[in-house]
Design an enzyme around this catalytic site. Sequence first.
Site, short mmCIF file in Angstrom:
data_model
loop_
_atom_site.label_atom_id
_atom_site.label_comp_id
_atom_site.label_asym_id
_atom_site.label_seq_id
_atom_site.Cartn_x
_atom_site.Cartn_y
_atom_site.Cartn_z
N GLU A 1 65.90 71.72 108.16
CA GLU A 1 65.41 72.66 107.03
C GLU A 1 65.23 71.88 105.92
O GLU A 1 66.13 71.11 105.58
CB GLU A 1 66.14 73.75 106.85
CG GLU A 1 65.39 74.87 105.97
CD GLU A 1 66.04 76.08 106.24
OE1 GLU A 1 65.04 77.07 106.90
OE2 GLU A 1 67.15 76.56 105.70
N LYS B 1 65.50 72.65 102.38
CA LYS B 1 65.88 73.61 101.45
C LYS B 1 66.88 73.01 100.10
O LYS B 1 67.45 72.17 100.42
CB LYS B 1 67.01 74.39 102.41
CG LYS B 1 67.76 75.57 101.98
CD LYS B 1 68.54 76.02 102.85
CE LYS B 1 69.20 77.47 102.29
NZ LYS B 1 70.09 78.27 103.31
N LYS C 1 59.15 79.32 106.12
CA LYS C 1 60.08 80.08 106.08
C LYS C 1 60.31 80.73 104.70
O LYS C 1 60.61 80.26 103.61
CB LYS C 1 61.64 79.34 106.27
CG LYS C 1 62.79 80.23 106.45
CD LYS C 1 64.01 79.38 107.22
CE LYS C 1 65.08 80.20 107.53
NZ LYS C 1 66.29 80.16 106.51
N GLU D 1 64.01 87.53 112.99
CA GLU D 1 65.27 87.30 112.88
C GLU D 1 66.20 88.37 112.59
O GLU D 1 65.50 89.34 112.43
CB GLU D 1 65.37 86.48 111.42
CG GLU D 1 66.79 86.14 110.79
CD GLU D 1 66.79 85.63 109.51
OE1 GLU D 1 66.53 84.38 109.43
OE2 GLU D 1 67.31 86.24 108.65
N ASN E 1 71.19 85.31 112.93
CA ASN E 1 71.38 84.93 111.65
C ASN E 1 72.91 85.32 111.44
O ASN E 1 73.17 86.61 111.62
CB ASN E 1 70.51 85.43 110.54
CG ASN E 1 70.85 84.71 109.41
OD1 ASN E 1 72.03 83.98 109.01
ND2 ASN E 1 69.98 84.58 108.57
N GLU F 1 71.22 80.66 113.70
CA GLU F 1 70.90 80.61 112.49
C GLU F 1 72.31 80.81 111.39
O GLU F 1 72.96 81.69 111.82
CB GLU F 1 69.92 81.43 111.92
CG GLU F 1 68.58 81.25 112.90
CD GLU F 1 67.59 82.27 112.36
OE1 GLU F 1 67.37 82.35 110.71
OE2 GLU F 1 66.91 82.82 112.85
N SER F 2 72.41 79.88 110.56
CA SER F 2 73.04 79.86 109.44
C SER F 2 74.77 79.33 109.62
O SER F 2 74.99 79.58 110.90
CB SER F 2 73.29 81.22 108.82
OG SER F 2 71.91 81.74 108.09
#
Length: 265
Positions: free
Chosen positions: A55, A57, A117, A166, A187, A217-218
Amino acid sequence: MTTVLDAIVAGVREDLAVRAERVSLDDLERAISQIPGAIDAEERLRADGLSLIAEVKRASPSKGALADIPDPASLARTYADAGATAISVLTEQRRFGGSLDDLDAVRAAVSIPVLRKDFMVTDYQLWEARAHGADIILLIVASLTDDELVRMHTLAQDLGMTALVEVHDEGETQRAVDAGARVIGVNARNLKTFEIHPDTFSRLVPLIPPGIVTVAESGIRGAEDAAMYAAQGAQAVLVGETLVRGTDPATTVRDIIAAGAGSRA
């Protein structure tokens, strides 16, 4: 009570209204007709080993500023050259510091799938994403009704894009499955508290039928976490903060992929 998610979505709608006034749906359709079709990202995420969505970000609501990224195209090329399967580009401006200009720059720099995203709340944003070269879009179940989720998932497919759907809990997982999701991202971040719960993936993945691509994710801090999620059945991981805050993103990308390759359940 208004949540942070509500506030983010409200800001997204305000900014979207300005863009839609400036660029019509007809304009977007013309732009789409003049660019190559979307890359089949779902097929690539199904490849052997652990896929990495790396990503671009700059910031997040929970952490604030993360990294100064003056050249998102260069960072994306670093990710791609190190073996990333896809590049995620934040385009939400108010809380994440992203833009469609970032998406354009990354799309022009790499030949692998690119994820827009953002908080997708209207069909217009899907047309907009494809017009700017996105191959994947994010649909956050928590911010959509069932009708919106089904309609936007179908539209993404009609536009040739892959929808990363998600989820954060059991109810959202069932809604994603019922909507026909082919790629589901679990997530680990609670959208209300922003706390990370690493056990979220292992708790929800049994609810996802075989054949659906699973993405963790995360909160993925590096190779060890990636290996853990791969062992639990993740076919891909999405990593942002760890990459943009590190000093050697290429090595981190390679380490994550290598750690996951031997750990797939």
